[in-house]
Design a protein around this motif. Structure first.
Motif, PDB file in Angstrom:
ATOM      1  N   ASP A   5       0.824  -1.216   0.000  1.00 30.31           N
ATOM      2  CA  ASP A   5       0.000   0.000   0.000  1.00 30.31           C
ATOM      3  C   ASP A   5       0.853   1.258   0.000  1.00 30.31           C
ATOM      4  N   TYR A 122      -0.055  -6.796   7.846  1.00 24.89           N
ATOM      5  CA  TYR A 122      -0.413  -5.397   7.596  1.00 24.89           C
ATOM      6  C   TYR A 122      -1.924  -5.207   7.719  1.00 24.89           C
ATOM      7  N   GLN A 123      -2.695  -6.147   7.165  1.00 26.67           N
ATOM      8  CA  GLN A 123      -4.152  -6.039   7.247  1.00 26.67           C
ATOM      9  C   GLN A 123      -4.622  -6.101   8.703  1.00 26.67           C
ATOM     10  N   GLN A 126      -4.110  -2.755  10.108  1.00 27.03           N
ATOM     11  CA  GLN A 126      -5.164  -1.855   9.628  1.00 27.03           C
ATOM     12  C   GLN A 126      -6.491  -2.093  10.353  1.00 27.03           C
ATOM     13  N   ASP A 127      -6.772  -3.353  10.651  1.00 28.17           N
ATOM     14  CA  ASP A 127      -8.026  -3.720  11.321  1.00 28.17           C
ATOM     15  C   ASP A 127      -7.975  -3.504  12.828  1.00 28.17           C
ATOM     16  N   GLY A 151      -4.207   5.217   6.401  1.00 30.10           N
ATOM     17  CA  GLY A 151      -4.032   3.778   6.422  1.00 30.10           C
ATOM     18  C   GLY A 151      -3.524   3.236   7.738  1.00 30.10           C
ATOM     19  N   PRO A 153      -3.811   2.642  11.841  1.00 29.94           N
ATOM     20  CA  PRO A 153      -4.891   2.557  12.815  1.00 29.94           C
ATOM     21  C   PRO A 153      -5.020   3.882  13.564  1.00 29.94           C
ATOM     22  N   CYS A 165       4.946   2.290   8.985  1.00 30.53           N
ATOM     23  CA  CYS A 165       4.481   1.051   9.598  1.00 30.53           C
ATOM     24  C   CYS A 165       5.605   0.069   9.702  1.00 30.53           C
TER      25      CYS A 165
END
Length: 166
Positions: A5, A122-123, A126-127, A151, A153, A165
């Motif tokens: 991303d 990574y997801q 993000q979540d 992007g 959190p 990140c």
């Protein structure tokens, strides 16, 4: 270093080669890991049969959120296959793992295995599954190079304005 991303992600990778002699050391690596690749040799049934033990070890000594990818290696040796692809897929499904087959010899899917594991981690960031303030999850916020924190959190997790990140 990989890019996900539009963000630079640095992966730190440890290889214990699944040897029993490294088992106690491996346990300490699990504690600080966000992801793991559990690899078996598709030409050796015994490596597949030991997956349950290694998986239990990984789960016992790691964060419950750790991403675990199951890898069937040596896909270039189809004629010597002893573990069907469907067996690997079924084991992964049963245990909530991501699955793929690779060939270290031909490099087939090797880079993809690491990238897909990193994308899953990574997801989870993000979540909000991984607390990026807690380095025990195996995630550290690095130097900030971007001018946008999109992007990440909410709360920034100790990141300075500018994003970044892992």
């Amino acid at each position: 270093m990989i890019t996900i991303d539009g963000k630079q992600i640095k992966l730190q990778i440890w290889d214990t080669a699944g040897q029993e002699s490294f088992r106690s050391i491996t346990r300490s690596y699990y504690r600080g890991a966000a992801g793991a690749l559990l690899v078996y040799d598709i030409t050796r049934r015994d490596t597949f049969n030991h997956l349950t033990t290694w998986l239990e070890d990984a789960r016992q000594h790691s964060s419950s959120n750790m991403v675990i990818m199951l890898i069937g290696n040596k896909s270039d040796l189809e004629a010597r296959r002893d573990v069907k692809k469907e067996e690997g897929e079924a084991f992964a499904r049963e245990h909530g793992l991501v699955f793929m087959e690779t060939s270290a010899k031909t490099a087939a899917n090797v880079e993809e295995a690491f990238i897909n594991t990193a994308k899953e981690i990574y997801q989870k960031i993000q979540d909000g599954v991984f607390d990026i303030n807690n380095e025990a999850n195996g995630i550290k916020i690095g130097p900030q190079h971007s001018t946008s924190s999109q992007g990440l959190p909410s709360g920034g997790g100790g990141a300075t304005p500018g994003g970044g990140c892992c």
